[in-house]
Write a protein that holds these residues in place. Structure first.
Motif, short mmCIF file in Angstrom:
data_model
loop_
_atom_site.label_atom_id
_atom_site.label_comp_id
_atom_site.label_asym_id
_atom_site.label_seq_id
_atom_site.Cartn_x
_atom_site.Cartn_y
_atom_site.Cartn_z
N THR A 66 -23.99 -102.40 -38.06
CA THR A 66 -23.01 -101.46 -37.52
C THR A 66 -21.63 -102.05 -37.72
N TYR A 67 -20.76 -101.33 -38.40
CA TYR A 67 -19.44 -101.86 -38.72
C TYR A 67 -18.45 -100.71 -38.90
N THR A 68 -17.19 -101.07 -38.93
CA THR A 68 -16.10 -100.14 -39.23
C THR A 68 -15.54 -100.51 -40.60
N LEU A 69 -15.20 -99.50 -41.40
CA LEU A 69 -14.64 -99.80 -42.72
C LEU A 69 -13.45 -100.74 -42.58
N GLY A 70 -13.45 -101.76 -43.39
CA GLY A 70 -12.43 -102.80 -43.30
C GLY A 70 -12.94 -104.07 -42.67
N ASP A 71 -14.08 -103.99 -41.96
CA ASP A 71 -14.67 -105.18 -41.35
C ASP A 71 -15.32 -106.06 -42.42
N ALA A 72 -15.13 -107.35 -42.32
CA ALA A 72 -15.86 -108.30 -43.15
C ALA A 72 -17.17 -108.64 -42.45
N ILE A 73 -18.25 -108.71 -43.22
CA ILE A 73 -19.56 -109.07 -42.68
C ILE A 73 -20.00 -110.37 -43.34
N THR A 74 -20.27 -111.36 -42.52
CA THR A 74 -20.64 -112.69 -43.01
C THR A 74 -22.12 -112.96 -42.71
N TYR A 75 -22.84 -113.40 -43.75
CA TYR A 75 -24.24 -113.79 -43.60
C TYR A 75 -24.35 -115.29 -43.84
N THR A 76 -25.11 -115.97 -42.99
CA THR A 76 -25.28 -117.41 -43.11
C THR A 76 -26.75 -117.77 -43.06
N LEU A 77 -27.06 -118.92 -43.66
CA LEU A 77 -28.41 -119.47 -43.63
C LEU A 77 -28.39 -120.81 -42.91
N ASP A 78 -29.30 -120.98 -41.94
CA ASP A 78 -29.52 -122.25 -41.26
C ASP A 78 -30.90 -122.77 -41.67
N VAL A 79 -31.03 -124.07 -41.78
CA VAL A 79 -32.33 -124.68 -42.10
C VAL A 79 -32.58 -125.85 -41.16
N GLY A 80 -33.85 -126.20 -40.99
CA GLY A 80 -34.14 -127.31 -40.08
C GLY A 80 -35.60 -127.71 -40.07
N TYR A 81 -36.01 -128.32 -38.97
CA TYR A 81 -37.29 -129.03 -38.86
C TYR A 81 -37.98 -128.63 -37.57
N GLN A 82 -39.31 -128.50 -37.66
CA GLN A 82 -40.13 -128.25 -36.48
C GLN A 82 -41.45 -128.99 -36.66
N GLY A 83 -41.91 -129.68 -35.63
CA GLY A 83 -43.21 -130.32 -35.72
C GLY A 83 -43.22 -131.74 -35.19
N ASN A 84 -44.28 -132.47 -35.56
CA ASN A 84 -44.39 -133.87 -35.15
C ASN A 84 -43.29 -134.71 -35.79
N THR A 85 -43.03 -135.85 -35.19
CA THR A 85 -42.04 -136.77 -35.74
C THR A 85 -42.60 -138.19 -35.77
N GLY A 86 -41.95 -139.01 -36.57
CA GLY A 86 -42.36 -140.41 -36.67
C GLY A 86 -42.95 -140.71 -38.03
N GLY A 87 -42.97 -141.98 -38.39
CA GLY A 87 -43.54 -142.36 -39.68
C GLY A 87 -42.79 -141.73 -40.83
N VAL A 88 -43.55 -141.11 -41.73
CA VAL A 88 -42.94 -140.51 -42.92
C VAL A 88 -42.61 -139.04 -42.72
N ASP A 89 -42.85 -138.49 -41.54
CA ASP A 89 -42.63 -137.07 -41.30
C ASP A 89 -41.18 -136.70 -41.61
N ALA A 90 -40.99 -135.72 -42.48
CA ALA A 90 -39.63 -135.33 -42.84
C ALA A 90 -39.65 -134.02 -43.61
N VAL A 91 -38.53 -133.31 -43.55
CA VAL A 91 -38.25 -132.15 -44.40
C VAL A 91 -37.05 -132.52 -45.25
N TYR A 92 -37.22 -132.44 -46.55
CA TYR A 92 -36.13 -132.73 -47.50
C TYR A 92 -35.66 -131.41 -48.09
N TRP A 93 -34.58 -130.88 -47.52
CA TRP A 93 -34.11 -129.57 -47.97
C TRP A 93 -33.19 -129.72 -49.18
N ASN A 94 -33.43 -128.87 -50.18
CA ASN A 94 -32.59 -128.82 -51.38
C ASN A 94 -32.62 -130.16 -52.12
N SER A 95 -33.79 -130.77 -52.17
CA SER A 95 -33.90 -132.11 -52.76
C SER A 95 -34.57 -132.05 -54.12
#
Length: 207
Positions: free
Chosen positions: A163-192
């Protein structure tokens, strides 16, 4: 046959094509809409633009920046694309191409997360999509070495009806992250690794 104009305002005896060329002006027609170089006169008497579903405004963002996540956290705004719609009531197609690698030690679960947001003008940020399993590695019951998983993340696209009015700028963003166990080698390598390029494209689909 003689041309007769009777008292009720009707004309009889006029053959098809009997009017001289150019004698009926546009203002004499019962029409709606606005006549212009970009519209045509439809069969229902309305002036309208030809076609439909055209692409209006569009924007693209890309990045080769990489992030390594080892705890349950999010990196906000890794990609951002803004457009100002050219028409009212347009739909917005959001296309995302992004990649990550997950690594998990035995008997763990590691999940990459994605979140797509929208902000109209300077208003509040609206979450459109969130996945806690954009890419997952499960090693439950496994006792060997670590397990790695490579590939693209989701969502790859979504259709938004803001929902917008003509002339409004609409910005879309992407967030990334991690969910789960941790420790040791556990990791997410984003854009690697060799892929190391993620993109977001937003396109206005006019009605």
């Amino acid at each position: 046959m003689a041309v007769i104009i009777n008292g009720s305002g009707t004309i009889t005896g006029l053959a098809a094509g009997g009017l001289p060329d150019g004698s009926v002006q546009l203002a004499d027609l019962a029409t709606t809409g606005t006549a212009s170089s970009s519209t045509f006169l439809r069969g229902d008497g309305a002036f309208a633009e030809a076609g439909g579903g055209k692409i209006g405004a569009y924007a693209t963002d890309s990045t080769s920046t990489s992030y390594t996540f080892t705890t349950s956290t999010m990196q906000n705004g890794v990609l951002s694309a803004a457009i100002t719609p050219t028409k009212a009531s347009s739909k917005i197609l959001v296309l995302v191409g992004t990649y990550c690698k997950n690594a998990a030690q035995p008997d763990h679960g590691v999940h990459a997360k994605t979140r797509v947001n929208r902000q109209v003008a300077s208003g509040s940020v609206t979450k459109l999509f969130e996945s806690y399993h954009a890419r997952s590695v499960y090693t439950n019951g496994y006792s060997g070495n670590r397990i790695e998983n490579y590939g693209t993340m989701h969502p790859s696209h979504l259709m938004d009806t803001p929902t917008y009015t003509l002339g409004d700028a609409i910005t879309y963003t992407l967030d990334v992250g991690y969910q789960g166990n941790t420790g040791g080698v556990d990791a997410v390598y984003w854009n690697s690794d060799v892929e190391k390029l993620s993109t977001m494209t937003v396109m206005e689909l006019t009605t």
